[in-house]
Design an enzyme around this catalytic site. Structure first.
Site, PDB file in Angstrom:
ATOM      1  N   LYS A 111     -10.758  14.597  -5.363  1.00 32.20           N
ATOM      2  CA  LYS A 111      -9.849  14.759  -6.229  1.00 32.20           C
ATOM      3  C   LYS A 111      -9.960  15.840  -7.422  1.00 32.20           C
ATOM      4  O   LYS A 111      -9.089  16.673  -7.757  1.00 32.20           O
ATOM      5  CB  LYS A 111      -9.630  13.459  -7.149  1.00 32.20           C
ATOM      6  CG  LYS A 111      -8.836  12.147  -6.555  1.00 32.20           C
ATOM      7  CD  LYS A 111      -8.455  11.038  -7.154  1.00 32.20           C
ATOM      8  CE  LYS A 111      -7.908  10.051  -6.591  1.00 32.20           C
ATOM      9  NZ  LYS A 111      -7.387   8.896  -6.977  1.00 32.20           N
ATOM     10  N   LYS A 194      -5.905  11.659   4.604  1.00 26.19           N
ATOM     11  CA  LYS A 194      -5.484  10.573   4.352  1.00 26.19           C
ATOM     12  C   LYS A 194      -4.084  10.380   3.916  1.00 26.19           C
ATOM     13  O   LYS A 194      -3.898  11.266   3.065  1.00 26.19           O
ATOM     14  CB  LYS A 194      -6.367   9.230   4.044  1.00 26.19           C
ATOM     15  CG  LYS A 194      -6.605   9.391   2.478  1.00 26.19           C
ATOM     16  CD  LYS A 194      -7.068   8.112   1.854  1.00 26.19           C
ATOM     17  CE  LYS A 194      -7.066   8.117   0.267  1.00 26.19           C
ATOM     18  NZ  LYS A 194      -6.083   7.336   0.017  1.00 26.19           N
ATOM     19  N   LYS A 197      -1.037   8.362  -2.368  1.00 28.78           N
ATOM     20  CA  LYS A 197       0.050   8.567  -3.182  1.00 28.78           C
ATOM     21  C   LYS A 197       0.039   9.957  -4.111  1.00 28.78           C
ATOM     22  O   LYS A 197       1.105  10.188  -4.412  1.00 28.78           O
ATOM     23  CB  LYS A 197      -0.261   7.374  -4.323  1.00 28.78           C
ATOM     24  CG  LYS A 197       0.018   5.957  -3.886  1.00 28.78           C
ATOM     25  CD  LYS A 197       0.163   5.088  -4.998  1.00 28.78           C
ATOM     26  CE  LYS A 197      -0.666   3.655  -4.779  1.00 28.78           C
ATOM     27  NZ  LYS A 197      -1.632   3.806  -4.906  1.00 28.78           N
TER      28      LYS A 197
HETATM   29  N1  AQP Z   1      -4.212   6.260   4.201  1.00 31.56           N
HETATM   30  C1  AQP Z   1      -4.641   4.867   3.888  1.00 31.56           C
HETATM   31  N2  AQP Z   1      -4.642   4.388   4.895  1.00 31.56           N
HETATM   32  C2  AQP Z   1      -5.235   2.853   4.635  1.00 31.56           C
HETATM   33  N3  AQP Z   1      -5.633   2.395   3.604  1.00 31.56           N
HETATM   34  C3  AQP Z   1      -5.128   3.158   2.400  1.00 31.56           C
HETATM   35  N4  AQP Z   1      -5.172   2.681   0.945  1.00 31.56           N
HETATM   36  C4  AQP Z   1      -5.032   3.966   0.561  1.00 31.56           C
HETATM   37  N5  AQP Z   1      -4.595   4.872   1.220  1.00 31.56           N
HETATM   38  C5  AQP Z   1      -4.786   4.487   2.600  1.00 31.56           C
HETATM   39  C6  AQP Z   1      -5.553   1.505   0.771  1.00 31.56           C
HETATM   40  O1  AQP Z   1      -4.827   1.093  -0.224  1.00 31.56           O
HETATM   41  C7  AQP Z   1      -5.171   0.333  -1.281  1.00 31.56           C
HETATM   42  C8  AQP Z   1      -4.705   0.902  -2.596  1.00 31.56           C
HETATM   43  O2  AQP Z   1      -5.286   1.941  -2.744  1.00 31.56           O
HETATM   44  P1  AQP Z   1      -4.999   2.964  -4.062  1.00 31.56           P
HETATM   45  O3  AQP Z   1      -4.172   2.435  -5.017  1.00 31.56           O
HETATM   46  O4  AQP Z   1      -6.230   3.676  -4.666  1.00 31.56           O
HETATM   47  O5  AQP Z   1      -4.118   4.002  -2.992  1.00 31.56           O
HETATM   48  P2  AQP Z   1      -4.147   5.479  -2.893  1.00 31.56           P
HETATM   49  O6  AQP Z   1      -3.102   6.083  -2.018  1.00 31.56           O
HETATM   50  O7  AQP Z   1      -5.355   5.799  -2.429  1.00 31.56           O
HETATM   51  O8  AQP Z   1      -3.848   6.261  -4.311  1.00 31.56           O
HETATM   52  P3  AQP Z   1      -4.378   7.043  -5.069  1.00 31.56           P
HETATM   53  O9  AQP Z   1      -5.732   6.899  -5.465  1.00 31.56           O
HETATM   54  O10 AQP Z   1      -3.525   7.093  -6.478  1.00 31.56           O
HETATM   55  O11 AQP Z   1      -4.402   8.682  -4.476  1.00 31.56           O
HETATM   56  P4  AQP Z   1      -5.553   9.084  -3.646  1.00 31.56           P
HETATM   57  O12 AQP Z   1      -5.347   8.919  -2.174  1.00 31.56           O
HETATM   58  O13 AQP Z   1      -4.956  10.494  -3.867  1.00 31.56           O
HETATM   59  O14 AQP Z   1      -6.880   8.610  -3.977  1.00 31.56           O
HETATM   60  C9  AQP Z   1      -6.915   0.380  -1.046  1.00 31.56           C
HETATM   61  O15 AQP Z   1      -7.399  -0.784  -0.611  1.00 31.56           O
HETATM   62  C10 AQP Z   1      -7.197   1.605  -0.094  1.00 31.56           C
HETATM   63  O16 AQP Z   1      -8.188   1.425   0.524  1.00 31.56           O
END
Ligand code: AQP
Length: 326
Positions: A111, A194, A197
């Protein structure tokens, strides 16, 4: 009955990765566990948020949990910031984890590297300590997460063991549960990354997306040019991602599914159809809940009250053992 805890950030639209990697398993697991599910709004603050949007998204994320099938009668469902023990225990966790350990967290590296010119908060660096507090506050035995969160559950275990060895037996040391299918759903346009969001591009499928748009996104999913349908994540990330999605939605083994296809077109079409069939009823339930945010807020308040009973007991134990006075 073993205690289970998991959380989701209200940092954007819930996507197919969240659904298959986490939420559908949360629904199944609530039958056999004392399940606690949390909308982790304090974690969302690690990246800049607009206040009205964060409020909207917090309620919307809770409504998504209900729409997917979380039952607030059987599970405890609440919003993190409504239980003040979370940030209180987080400070004890920050004083138990080292700078070096936090520096090795891949989520922080990813990030903070996404845009090196933007503001990188200290919270983004220390949030595994808050996440450890979230989990340890409930004497949690198991934490169901997608594969991207494995490292954070491991650091939680390290923190719990260190705290216990320094201050006496205080925390239950939790284990993670990674689902056999759907643990790592990749972006349809960049299957090396991956689905996420915070990257809401053409490769993301959100649970509430228009169904025709979802079909189009699968049709345009990036594959490769060798034309061979095989499950091989390293050599064929795009095709393997489609097989993983189809496998997770239909409860089939991705490798066995690969034998049933000789071309990419039908695989994309069947995957889109299966995903749409899964999302349609969820979207319909969500639309009903959306009309009554006051009822969702009532359920969340009840959930927070239930959670606080456990959290205050565990926090008191930690405070006592570390030497803070009552
Ligand atoms: N791509 C994914 N595949 C499988 N599981 C996933 N999870 C998140 N992305 C994947 C799982 O969803 C749950 C909630 O995680 P989160 O709220 O941290 O979701 P996110 O999409 O990772 O949101 P962020 O943090 O806003 O975005 P990024 O990805 O940019 O960090 C968790 O159980 C997670 O493992």
């Amino acid at each position: 009955m073993s205690r289970l805890f998991s959380g989701i950030q209200p940092s954007g639209e819930v996507h197919l990765g969240n659904l298959l990697g986490a939420l559908v398993n949360w629904v199944t697991l609530q039958d056999e566990h004392d399940a606690i599910y949390c909308v982790v709004d304090l974690h969302a603050l690690t990246l800049p948020q607009v206040a009205d949007e964060l409020r909207r998204s917090t309620i919307a994320t809770a409504q998504m949990l209900l729409a997917v099938g979380i039952d607030p009668e059987r599970s405890t469902m609440f919003v993190q910031s409504q239980v003040p023990q979370h940030p209180q225990l987080a400070w004890l966790m920050e004083c138990t984890v080292s700078y070096g350990e936090l520096s090795r967290m891949t989520a922080f590296k990813d990030k903070s590297n996404r845009d090196s010119t933007s503001f990188i908060s200290a919270g983004l660096f220390t949030y595994p300590a808050l996440q450890a507090a979230d989990i340890l506050l409930y004497d949690t035995d198991v934490v169901p997460v997608g594969a991207d969160q494995r490292q954070h559950v491991e650091i939680t275990r390290d923190i719990a063991e260190r705290f216990n060895s320094r201050h006496g037996d205080t925390f239950v040391v939790p284990a993670h549960i990674i689902p056999p299918a759907g643990a790592r759903i990749m972006d349809l346009q960049n299957p090396g990354n991956k689905m996420s969001k915070s990257v809401d591009g053409a490769g993301t499928v959100n649970v509430l997306d228009d169904l025709a748009k979802i079909a189009k996104r699968f049709k345009r999913a990036v594959t490769d040019s060798d034309g061979d349908v095989r499950f091989d994540v390293d050599a064929k990330p795009g095709v393997s991602n489609l097989l993983s999605i189809l496998g997770a939605v239909t409860d089939r083994d991705p490798e066995a599914l690969a034998d049933e296809y000789s071309q990419y077109g039908p695989l994309k079409g069947d995957t889109a159809d299966a995903v749409i069939a899964m999302l349609e009823p969820i979207q319909a339930r969500y639309r009903e809940l959306e009309d009554d945010p006051a009822e969702t807020m009532r359920l969340l308040r009840l959930g927070a009250d239930k959670a606080e009973v456990i959290a205050s007991e565990v926090l008191a134990r930690a405070r006592r053992n570390v030497g803070l006075i009552d």
